[in-house]
Design an enzyme around this catalytic site. Structure first.
Site, short mmCIF file in Angstrom:
data_model
loop_
_atom_site.label_atom_id
_atom_site.label_comp_id
_atom_site.label_asym_id
_atom_site.label_seq_id
_atom_site.Cartn_x
_atom_site.Cartn_y
_atom_site.Cartn_z
N CYS A 115 0.83 -1.20 0.00
CA CYS A 115 0.00 0.00 0.00
C CYS A 115 0.86 1.23 0.00
O CYS A 115 1.49 1.55 1.01
CB CYS A 115 -0.93 0.00 1.21
SG CYS A 115 -1.88 1.52 1.39
N GLY A 116 0.86 1.95 -1.09
CA GLY A 116 1.68 3.14 -1.17
C GLY A 116 1.03 4.36 -0.56
O GLY A 116 1.63 5.42 -0.51
#
Length: 281
Positions: A115-116
């Site tokens: 998850c950026g």
């Protein structure tokens, strides 16, 4: 350089048969990115093409836009007792005309391989103003070209063949020529590596190109493509609703579920050139 893969003894059970064997795993290690010596972000990534990863991340955050915005990227000493290099710490020196990003207010720059967006203060903070518009870019891509991209991307995934545990992002011309492919345990990292390659090669903005990703199309991947001036993003899996909203807002073409001869076009259908026209149901 850190290892891309590692070996691990495992217990293998197949059809009731139990055995021990060595298995190849994709490596996942932290990478700290510093700006002129000051910590900026830590991301979990697969070692390899780290300079591209750092450069692409900075493009996505709107920090840099051109090759000359970055003076130098170099590894620096890691956090070992003897101060030796772990190849897990990078320092990026920006050109004098580039403002240093301020990380103290809206974002804690910590990301994971999955998850950026972790640490974003709000959704509005993600909607970085893109430097390049893609709305006037009418470069279309043929239906037959699009259908070939997943197989071409898969054929170029060298590490995936050994581990089965990596995402990939590939940059293609509108005629289907593969320009570059990058693999990583994180989907957003793979895209950052592609965009960073383009920055370092002096290719931004990527006006007549198609970005093909091996997983789903998230909001962040659309944002990263937009920030790099890429007009078309294609994914083998589903897009999110926010990804479709952002692609529509940006004037991008977003293709999902691109598998075999099938696909869904969620935004920018005018760029998909259907050679043999058929009735729209």
């Amino acid at each position: 350089m850190g290892r891309v893969t590692t070996r691990q003894r495992i217990l293998r059970i197949r059809d009731g048969v139990v055995s021990e064997r060595a298995d190849t795993l994709v490596a996942e290690e932290p990478l700290e990115v510093r700006i002129d010596g000051s910590p900026l972000t830590v991301t979990m990534r697969t070692p390899g093409n780290d300079f591209d990863l750092a450069a692409g991340f900075l493009v996505g955050e709107g920090v840099v836009h051109h090759t000359e915005d970055v003076r130098v990227i170099r590894y620096c000493a890691g956090a070992t007792e003897d101060g030796s290099n772990t190849f897990n710490v990078l320092d990026v020196s920006l050109a004098p005309h580039v403002p240093t990003p301020d990380t103290s207010l809206e974002r804690n720059f910590y990301t994971t391989s999955s998850c950026g967006l972790c640490g974003k203060a709000s959704l509005d903070a993600v909607r970085t103003q893109a430097r390049w518009s893609v709305t006037e870019n009418e470069a279309g891509v043929g239906l037959s070209t699009l259908t070939r991209l997943p197989d071409r991307l898969r054929e170029a995934q060298r590490v995936f063949d050994r581990t089965g545990g990596l995402h990939a992002a590939g940059l293609f011309t509108t005629e289907g020529e593969l320009l570059v492919v990058r693999e990583d345990v994180g989907r957003h990292n793979a895209v950052d590596k592609v965009v960073g390659w383009a920055l370092r090669e002096g290719r931004l903005p990527l006006r007549e190109s198609v970005l093909m990703v091996s997983g789903r199309a998230s909001f962040e991947l659309v944002q990263k493509a937009w920030m790099a001036g890429i007009p078309t993003l294609a994914a083998v899996s589903a897009p999110s609703s926010l990804a479709v909203d952002l692609a529509t807002e940006a004037g991008m073409t977003l293709v999902g579920f691109l598998r075999g001869e099938s696909m869904n076009v969620y935004a920018g259908r005018e760029r998909v050139l259907i050679e043999a026209a058929s009735p729209v149901a």
